[in-house]
Scaffold this motif. Sequence first.
Motif, PDB file in Angstrom:
ATOM      1  N   GLN B 255       0.989  -1.184  -0.027  1.00 12.47           N
ATOM      2  CA  GLN B 255      -0.126  -0.008  -0.018  1.00 12.47           C
ATOM      3  C   GLN B 255       0.962   1.167  -0.015  1.00 12.47           C
ATOM      4  OE1 GLN B 255      -3.239  -0.199  -0.329  1.00 12.47           O
ATOM      5  NE2 GLN B 255      -3.195  -2.429  -0.382  1.00 12.47           N
ATOM      6  N   GLY B 256       0.425   2.313  -0.687  1.00  7.63           N
ATOM      7  CA  GLY B 256       1.154   3.684  -0.397  1.00  7.63           C
ATOM      8  C   GLY B 256       1.346   4.206  -1.851  1.00  7.63           C
ATOM      9  N   GLY B 257       1.944   3.575  -2.815  1.00  6.49           N
ATOM     10  CA  GLY B 257       2.070   4.013  -3.898  1.00  6.49           C
ATOM     11  C   GLY B 257       3.440   5.007  -4.074  1.00  6.49           C
ATOM     12  N   ASP B 258       4.136   5.009  -2.769  1.00  3.20           N
ATOM     13  CA  ASP B 258       5.089   5.878  -3.206  1.00  3.20           C
ATOM     14  C   ASP B 258       6.410   5.190  -3.513  1.00  3.20           C
ATOM     15  OD1 ASP B 258       5.382   4.388  -0.814  1.00  3.20           O
ATOM     16  OD2 ASP B 258       5.611   6.208   0.692  1.00  3.20           O
ATOM     17  N   ILE B 259       7.561   5.837  -3.473  1.00  3.44           N
ATOM     18  CA  ILE B 259       8.873   5.249  -4.318  1.00  3.44           C
ATOM     19  C   ILE B 259       9.030   4.030  -3.134  1.00  3.44           C
ATOM     20  CG2 ILE B 259      11.170   5.551  -4.706  1.00  3.44           C
ATOM     21  CD1 ILE B 259      10.463   8.425  -5.046  1.00  3.44           C
ATOM     22  N   PHE B 260       9.029   4.101  -1.751  1.00  2.43           N
ATOM     23  CA  PHE B 260       9.370   2.949  -0.949  1.00  2.43           C
ATOM     24  C   PHE B 260       8.524   1.830  -1.119  1.00  2.43           C
ATOM     25  CE2 PHE B 260       8.457   1.024   3.290  1.00  2.43           C
ATOM     26  CZ  PHE B 260       9.920   0.940   3.680  1.00  2.43           C
ATOM     27  N   ALA B 261       7.191   1.941  -1.539  1.00  2.00           N
ATOM     28  CA  ALA B 261       6.451   0.952  -1.592  1.00  2.00           C
ATOM     29  C   ALA B 261       6.809   0.386  -3.118  1.00  2.00           C
ATOM     30  CB  ALA B 261       4.844   1.487  -2.000  1.00  2.00           C
ATOM     31  N   LYS B 262       7.336   1.233  -4.095  1.00  2.00           N
ATOM     32  CA  LYS B 262       7.665   0.389  -5.183  1.00  2.00           C
ATOM     33  C   LYS B 262       8.752  -0.507  -5.224  1.00  2.00           C
ATOM     34  CE  LYS B 262       5.488   4.252  -7.862  1.00  2.00           C
ATOM     35  NZ  LYS B 262       5.811   5.582  -8.079  1.00  2.00           N
ATOM     36  N   ALA B 263       9.842   0.020  -4.215  1.00  2.00           N
ATOM     37  CA  ALA B 263      11.010  -0.590  -4.024  1.00  2.00           C
ATOM     38  C   ALA B 263      10.533  -1.774  -3.019  1.00  2.00           C
ATOM     39  CB  ALA B 263      12.050   0.148  -3.097  1.00  2.00           C
ATOM     40  N   VAL B 264       9.795  -1.828  -2.253  1.00  3.36           N
ATOM     41  CA  VAL B 264       9.508  -3.121  -1.273  1.00  3.36           C
ATOM     42  C   VAL B 264       8.778  -4.045  -2.160  1.00  3.36           C
ATOM     43  CG1 VAL B 264       7.772  -3.751   0.324  1.00  3.36           C
ATOM     44  CG2 VAL B 264       9.088  -1.466   0.793  1.00  3.36           C
ATOM     45  N   VAL B 265       8.076  -3.748  -3.244  1.00  2.37           N
ATOM     46  CA  VAL B 265       7.343  -4.665  -4.203  1.00  2.37           C
ATOM     47  C   VAL B 265       8.359  -5.261  -4.873  1.00  2.37           C
ATOM     48  CG1 VAL B 265       5.787  -5.019  -5.978  1.00  2.37           C
ATOM     49  CG2 VAL B 265       4.679  -3.759  -4.167  1.00  2.37           C
ATOM     50  N   ARG B 266       9.370  -4.662  -5.346  1.00  4.43           N
ATOM     51  CA  ARG B 266      10.115  -5.108  -6.506  1.00  4.43           C
ATOM     52  C   ARG B 266      11.204  -6.248  -5.546  1.00  4.43           C
ATOM     53  NH1 ARG B 266      10.428  -0.007  -9.380  1.00  4.43           N
ATOM     54  NH2 ARG B 266       9.235  -0.699 -11.014  1.00  4.43           N
ATOM     55  N   ILE B 267      11.407  -5.845  -4.073  1.00  5.80           N
ATOM     56  CA  ILE B 267      12.459  -6.589  -3.270  1.00  5.80           C
ATOM     57  C   ILE B 267      11.735  -8.168  -2.989  1.00  5.80           C
ATOM     58  CG2 ILE B 267      13.114  -6.821  -0.895  1.00  5.80           C
ATOM     59  CD1 ILE B 267      14.136  -3.898  -1.453  1.00  5.80           C
ATOM     60  N   LEU B 268      10.116  -7.749  -2.799  1.00  3.76           N
ATOM     61  CA  LEU B 268       9.246  -8.922  -2.420  1.00  3.76           C
ATOM     62  C   LEU B 268       9.112  -9.922  -3.604  1.00  3.76           C
ATOM     63  CD1 LEU B 268       6.631  -7.547  -0.130  1.00  3.76           C
ATOM     64  CD2 LEU B 268       8.599  -8.619   0.495  1.00  3.76           C
ATOM     65  N   GLU B 269       9.166  -9.356  -4.731  1.00  2.00           N
ATOM     66  CA  GLU B 269       9.015 -10.254  -6.170  1.00  2.00           C
ATOM     67  C   GLU B 269      10.266 -10.858  -6.082  1.00  2.00           C
ATOM     68  OE1 GLU B 269       7.767  -7.965  -9.326  1.00  2.00           O
ATOM     69  OE2 GLU B 269       5.799  -7.696  -8.618  1.00  2.00           O
ATOM     70  N   LEU B 270      11.410 -10.086  -5.712  1.00  2.00           N
ATOM     71  CA  LEU B 270      12.476 -11.193  -5.910  1.00  2.00           C
ATOM     72  C   LEU B 270      12.570 -12.506  -5.347  1.00  2.00           C
ATOM     73  CD1 LEU B 270      15.596  -8.513  -5.494  1.00  2.00           C
ATOM     74  CD2 LEU B 270      15.058  -9.737  -7.403  1.00  2.00           C
ATOM     75  N   TYR B 271      12.022 -12.491  -4.084  1.00  6.98           N
ATOM     76  CA  TYR B 271      11.646 -13.489  -3.297  1.00  6.98           C
ATOM     77  C   TYR B 271      10.801 -14.641  -3.952  1.00  6.98           C
ATOM     78  CZ  TYR B 271      14.124 -11.668   0.768  1.00  6.98           C
ATOM     79  OH  TYR B 271      15.123 -11.037   1.605  1.00  6.98           O
ATOM     80  N   GLU B 272       9.660 -14.108  -4.396  1.00  9.99           N
ATOM     81  CA  GLU B 272       8.553 -15.009  -5.160  1.00  9.99           C
ATOM     82  C   GLU B 272       9.338 -15.452  -6.489  1.00  9.99           C
ATOM     83  OE1 GLU B 272       5.710 -15.708  -4.258  1.00  9.99           O
ATOM     84  OE2 GLU B 272       6.327 -14.991  -2.498  1.00  9.99           O
TER      85      GLU B 272
END
Lengths: 207, 403
Positions: B255-272
């Motif tokens: 949630q959030g849609g800010d740059i932090f959220a974009k970075a977090v989504v990308r890092i979590l996708e790495l795990y997936e």
Amino acid sequence: MKYPKLRELKHAVIALIKGPYTSKFPFEPHVPAPGFRGKPVPDTKECIACGACANVCPARAIEIVDRLETNPPQREVIWHYDLCIYCGQCERLCTTEKGVKLSAEFDLATMDRSTLWSKIEKELVICEDCGAIVGAREHLQWLAKKLGPLSSGNINLTYAEQQELNVSHDIKSGLKNADIQRSDLYRVLCPKCRHLVLVFNQTGKQP
Amino acid sequence: MEKDKNMQEPKRCVIPIGPYHPLQEEPEFFKLHVDGEKVTGIDIELGYNHRGIEKLSEAKHFDQGIFLVERICGICSTSHPFAFVNAVEDLAGIEIPERAKYIRTVVGELERVHSHLLWLGLAGHFLGYNTVWMWSWKYREPVLDIFEKISGNRQHYAMMKVGGVRRDIALEDMPWIEKTLDELVKGVDMFKGAVMDDPVIWARTKGIGILTPQDIKEYGGVGPLARASGIDEDVRRDDPYAAYNMVDWKVQTWQGGDIFAKAVVRILELYESVKIIRQCLTRLKTAPGPFDLKVKEIPAGEGIGRHEAPRGEVFHYVRSDRANRPVRHKIRAPSYVNVATNEKSVIGCTISDALIVLAAVDPCYCCTERVAVVDAGSGKHLYNGNDLIRLSHEKTERLKKQL
């Protein structure tokens, strides 16, 4: 603020012990993994100059040049490495499967683009009547070998086979024959001329 | 005289189709309009990189076209072939063998890993964390080594093929690949920490460049960009292809849609992604059968193919008339919609934040090197791309001292 610094310090120490991940490439040669798609190197012995690679090359980096003015006529298959995208299609779809192999060589940078090529030269068989190209001699020989006894129905293939055994006459190429004769069936002809021989008689009329 | 001749030449026309492709060395052009420190407007100009790929594709065989679309983008060079073969297989009604499905999935996910690591590094660089940049690219290097081993090249893998894949993954390579992935996960753990608990990164990325779910819907944003705004969409799950419905994984949203959220989504996708690759490799050890169907003929018809590229959904449409070339090939890349969202996210930011906001879309870095800052009043050019990187670095330095 302390923990990020400590983490950086930890990785700095690890990096000090392990050394850099990068290699000293231009000074130490890099050995690519086996199966690396590098510069395609044609094999003069195995290539039959059929031109299949030029047809499948996505970048049109393989050029076919037919030289009819030389004696004997020549076909040149030229790999242009400046256009090559190293996809390996020429190797994968080679007729003989051995005609060209991708090597591990990748460092092809040069100041002179015109040096980036390699070439195969093969003799062409041309129609005795009109001088059109029948095919590369080694291609016909390869076909004759592959077809085995079935090839005897095709004079061009039989001729190529006999020539390999040194029992054939030399081909008198490009002699425009005014009269079509039945015996022309036993000469090396292009499909167009063979059609004429089969369909028309000496007077140029259909029998 | 020479000119006149050319003018009279018949049938000279420009065909305005094709991927305005902002993915790799993309010459996009952003004009930021600023009022003092605040960004008040942005002009986005696309189309500098028009190469006529769609027209070229009509001149290539289905087998050759794959190499062409592979070269649309250097970073996600399996996304386009993946979508293209999906489209051709949809057209021809081909069901690829199980082994090919797993190999395709492995290649697609490895690409996501290396692409996200590349973005993390660049984001670090734009924020003034050159250490993160070097770390990230160091951990990306083993991924490229895996590619070199299984496909024969670090980029442009040439693995996709209508009806399967071009190369098999050998059984003896698998333990090494799994070991490399273990090492990679350690690196990703570190990144997760570095983003989650570094106060400076928090200050630089939280609440900046916000895209609300409404903005995403209006602009049609896709990929990690949409998932960072809480929109739960992923082609891999919504329209499964290859082996994505045969393995266990989750769509990551934040949630959030800010740059932090974009970075977090990308890092979590790495795990997936690593999770998907591990499962595929395990199945590949026992999956029997061929990895290529040796498709000879493509029937007439039309088909669509989609793939969740690292930057979002990439879409290919192919129409065939039973010849060996497509009569129409339409491509839509994710950044085409994602770049437009900059209009929402960058306005209201300060100039020193603008760079990371523009980069958060993950178009690539060449675009940001073409940024020009124009004063809203006078229209004078104030900064170029390098100045913006300097401004961004200075802000981070300032924050570091304050904290």
